[in-house]
Design an enzyme around this catalytic site. Structure first.
Site, mmCIF file in Angstrom:
data_model
loop_
_atom_site.group_PDB
_atom_site.id
_atom_site.type_symbol
_atom_site.label_atom_id
_atom_site.label_comp_id
_atom_site.label_asym_id
_atom_site.label_seq_id
_atom_site.Cartn_x
_atom_site.Cartn_y
_atom_site.Cartn_z
ATOM 1 N N CYS A 2 55.500 51.451 82.020
ATOM 2 C CA CYS A 2 56.846 51.445 82.593
ATOM 3 C C CYS A 2 57.042 51.979 84.002
ATOM 4 C CB CYS A 2 57.767 52.250 81.698
ATOM 5 S SG CYS A 2 57.709 51.775 80.012
ATOM 6 N N ARG A 27 54.543 47.625 87.016
ATOM 7 C CA ARG A 27 54.146 48.581 85.984
ATOM 8 C C ARG A 27 54.537 48.108 84.577
ATOM 9 N NH1 ARG A 27 52.858 53.463 87.949
ATOM 10 N NH2 ARG A 27 53.336 54.432 85.965
ATOM 11 N N TRP A 71 57.104 48.408 79.702
ATOM 12 C CA TRP A 71 55.890 47.819 79.122
ATOM 13 C C TRP A 71 55.763 48.491 77.760
ATOM 14 C CZ3 TRP A 71 50.913 49.026 77.369
ATOM 15 C CH2 TRP A 71 49.999 47.971 77.343
ATOM 16 N N ASN A 97 58.583 57.079 80.960
ATOM 17 C CA ASN A 97 57.294 56.387 81.090
ATOM 18 C C ASN A 97 56.259 57.264 80.414
ATOM 19 O OD1 ASN A 97 54.976 56.251 83.861
ATOM 20 N ND2 ASN A 97 54.868 55.180 81.940
ATOM 21 N N GLY A 98 55.583 56.715 79.417
ATOM 22 C CA GLY A 98 54.545 57.485 78.736
ATOM 23 C C GLY A 98 54.569 57.247 77.250
ATOM 24 N N GLU A 463 34.058 40.128 87.062
ATOM 25 C CA GLU A 463 35.305 40.238 87.816
ATOM 26 C C GLU A 463 35.978 38.859 87.938
ATOM 27 O OE1 GLU A 463 37.279 42.369 88.548
ATOM 28 O OE2 GLU A 463 38.513 41.501 90.120
ATOM 29 N N LYS A 467 39.660 37.634 86.491
ATOM 30 C CA LYS A 467 40.713 36.997 87.296
ATOM 31 C C LYS A 467 41.145 35.680 86.657
ATOM 32 C CE LYS A 467 41.451 39.918 90.368
ATOM 33 N NZ LYS A 467 41.142 40.887 89.299
ATOM 34 N N GLU A 470 43.374 36.610 83.730
ATOM 35 C CA GLU A 470 44.666 37.185 84.106
ATOM 36 C C GLU A 470 45.578 36.167 84.781
ATOM 37 O OE1 GLU A 470 43.983 41.682 85.628
ATOM 38 O OE2 GLU A 470 42.856 40.199 86.731
ATOM 39 N N HIS A 486 20.648 32.434 74.975
ATOM 40 C CA HIS A 486 20.520 33.266 73.770
ATOM 41 C C HIS A 486 21.774 33.204 72.912
ATOM 42 C CE1 HIS A 486 16.690 34.897 75.061
ATOM 43 N NE2 HIS A 486 17.207 35.076 76.264
ATOM 44 N N LYS A 585 50.200 46.780 85.987
ATOM 45 C CA LYS A 585 49.162 47.091 86.973
ATOM 46 C C LYS A 585 48.501 48.443 86.746
ATOM 47 C CE LYS A 585 48.178 46.820 91.856
ATOM 48 N NZ LYS A 585 47.153 45.795 91.617
HETATM 49 N N1 GLU Z 1 56.813 54.630 74.990
HETATM 50 C C1 GLU Z 1 57.885 54.095 75.761
HETATM 51 C C2 GLU Z 1 58.355 52.749 75.191
HETATM 52 O O1 GLU Z 1 57.681 52.110 74.454
HETATM 53 C C3 GLU Z 1 57.496 53.964 77.208
HETATM 54 C C4 GLU Z 1 56.299 53.075 77.389
HETATM 55 C C5 GLU Z 1 55.500 53.261 78.681
HETATM 56 O O2 GLU Z 1 55.797 54.068 79.542
HETATM 57 O O3 GLU Z 1 54.502 52.548 78.827
HETATM 58 O O4 GLU Z 1 59.432 52.329 75.461
#
Ligand code: GLU
Length: 590
Positions: A2, A27, A71, A97-98, A463, A467, A470, A486, A585
């Site tokens: 996020c 993000r 995210w 975020n986290g 690499e 790409k 992605e 093999h 990212k």
């Molecule tokens: N855990 C939070 C969510 O799922 C934040 C996710 C994040 O920062 O990646 O909304």
């Protein structure tokens, strides 16, 4: 992963929040939301999908607000789970975020205390926990301190309180930056998001809790007031704009000659002192594209007679696969400097007795602060989710490190000469863009492909395959040429092309033999090579000749070629090149 943003000042918050959010969209972009404080209370807007500043028709007025682009890690992608989240009384709005590891226990406890939840996220738990502390009599900063003290896991949060109109930021393990303006203050997950508004920033440290006001910040740590340095960001706003290119990825691919030049000249007197100057073992630890840069570093240093060298996947470091070295150097590579897996891997190696060196593109990032030493790539901000210029500048640092650690040898000398040629060689490669375009568009017909190489091109196969996955959504697999027979040979047929990376070195005849074997199985062959050979023309559907780079550094030009091929392949399929589905990212969750 996020992106979070905040604004408190005199101007309308909404346009600032939305444009800052757009710049942290790399993000995460499965949903977004904003909350603005005004005479009506806290108004909130949430939507599934990426921020669309042009079409976001939100009528909120007010000069204080927060925003989020998600995210998802806990709870599905939905409007309900999009941030900001609220407490029961809607006094507190919060973006996060986290990942909160103990969110289930906290949720159960808070539910038993009478709190009602409206989302599945771990983030909402923090809002209710703060509400609980406020109702126990704390004021906002104390409540955030007390609440975050109970959190296990990682967080960067911005909290808005309706009654006091206060904004508080706190972080541990997830990045956040506070930008200082004139009578206004900004918050964001990273500095480029607020670069159009200010270049003066403060990076709160892990465990800090900051009251953000129009005049700046008051930061506390463990209950005591602390001051943190005000730093000046030397990146330019034009670096985070598309500048006439259709996509950031294309712009960043074309910036590579300059980014490489800047990275070379950033250390005119040579690299700074390393945490270990004469290691007995060097280990690279990284993830994704940076891992492939580590493999190039390993290739350049292998067999040097002075020290051993290896590369490890940072997320596989739960058990450090090394005995305690007497002079071990761990080199952790992370574009953002915030990659949770890489930081954890580096910390594991540090505990195992290695001195640590970070290679990153972001000054003052977590990894830069945690390592014993740091070397920066000078690629400038990279906006596209897929790394391009940060990878090739990492290669430059790998080569400079190899030359430094093998100092006094012929290999070091020829590496230094080859490094100097790189900006021009990469420029010459970019001039072949039309050829990569038509080959890339051709490859858009296929769903699967193999990419083969040997020796110096082997890391590039990985690499390039990344790409193609992605950017072009092609299931591409990078395989050492010798391994094809093999097993993977079983999959070769007319609809499974092979992209061969043939360097002009001792392996080229063996590569040619492999190409003949592939041709006999009817698989279309595309060749990138710096070794023009008639025999290759005989077996290949298409051959593109690249400029030759000496000293085992061919990876740089082969990479640039494959970046452009995957770009044009994705473009031909009309894919969201700068924001591929499901990705982000800066991977700040473990
Ligand atoms: N855990 C939070 C969510 O799922 C934040 C996710 C994040 O920062 O990646 O909304």
């Amino acid at each position: 992963m996020c992106g979070i943003v905040g604004y408190i000042g005199q101007r309308e918050a909404l346009p600032i929040l939305l444009s800052s959010l757009e710049r942290v969209t790399y993000r995460g972009y499965d949903s977004y939301g904003v909350a603005v404080l005004n005479g009506h209370g806290i108004e909130v807007f949430k939507k599934v999908g990426a921020v669309d500043v042009v079409r976001a028709d939100i009528p909120f007025k007010g000069s204080t607000g927060i925003g989020h682009t998600r995210w998802a890690t806990v709870g599905a992608v939905s409007e309900r789970n999009a941030h900001p989240h609220f407490d029961c009384t809607k006094q507190i709005a919060l973006v996060h975020n986290g990942d909160i590891d103990n969110h289930r226990d906290l949720r159960e406890r808070l539910a038993a205390q009478g709190h009602t939840f409206t989302s599945e996220t771990d983030s909402e738990v923090i809002a209710h926990l703060i509400e609980q502390k406020l109702s126990d009599g704390a004021e906002l900063v104390e409540a955030v301190e007390a609440a975050t003290g109970e959190l296990e896991g990682s967080y960067a949060i911005v909290v808005l309180e309706q009654t006091t109109r206060r904004m508080v930021v706190a972080r541990r393990g997830s990045p956040v930056v506070i930008g200082l303006g004139d009578g206004e203050t900004y918050v964001a997950s990273d500095a480029p998001a607020i670069l159009p508004y200010t270049h003066r920033v403060i990076y709160p440290e892990d465990g800090d809790v900051a009251l953000v006001t129009t005049a700046g910040v008051d930061i506390r740590h463990n209950g005591s007031k602390v001051s943190r340095l005000v730093r000046t960001i030397d990146w330019d706003v034009s670096q985070i704009e598309k500048g006439g290119y259709e996509h950031f990825m294309l712009k960043e691919i074309f910036e590579q000659p300059q980014a490489i030049r800047d990275t070379i000249t950033a250390y005119p007197a040579g690299l700074p002192r390393l945490p270990v100057e004469n290691p007995d073992h060097v280990v690279f630890a990284a993830c994704g594209t940076s891992l492939h840069a580590g493999l190039v570093g390993e290739y350049l240093m292998a067999g040097n007679g002075k020290f051993t060298v290896s590369t490890v996947v940072a997320s596989e470091m739960a058990v450090v696969p090394f005995n305690r070295p007497s002079a071990g150097l761990a080199i952790a590579i992370s574009q953002s400097g915030e990659t949770a897996d890489t930081i954890a891997g580096m910390n594991g190696l540090s505990e195992a007795g290695f001195k640590t060196l970070a290679v990153t593109n972001v000054r003052h990032s977590s990894i830069a602060r945690l390592a014993n030493g740091v070397i920066y790539t000078t690629a400038g901000p990279e906006v596209a989710v897929a790394s391009t210029k940060t990878f090739t500048t990492q290669l430059v640092i790998m080569a400079m490190l190899a030359a430094r650690l093998m100092d006094g040898t012929e290999r070091a000398k020829s590496l230094r000469e080859a490094i100097r040629t790189l900006p021009n060689k990469v420029q010459q490669t970019l001039e072949l863009a039309d050829e990569f375009k038509s080959a890339g568009e051709d490859l858009a017909r296929f769903n699967n492909m193999f990419i083969i190489g040997k020796g110096q091109t082997r890391p590039v196969t990985l690499e390039a395959a990344l790409k193609f996955k992605e950017i072009s959504y092609v299931h591409a697999e990078g395989v050492p040429a010798g391994e094809l027979k093999h097993g993977p040979f079983a999959l070769l047929e007319a609809n499974t092309p092979v992209l061969a990376l043939v360097a002009d070195d001792a392996h080229k005849m063996r590569m040619l033999t492999t190409l003949r074997e592939i041709k006999a199985r009817n698989a279309p062959i595309y060749v990138l090579t710096d070794a023009p050979m008639h025999d290759v023309e005989d077996v290949a559907t298409r051959v593109i000749i690249l400029p030759k780079v000496e000293a085992g550094l061919a990876a740089a030009v082969f990479t640039v070629a494959s970046q452009l091929m995957s770009y044009y392949c994705g473009r031909a399929k009309n894919l969201p090149i700068d924001r591929p589905r499901n990705l982000a990212k800066s991977v700040t969750v473990p």
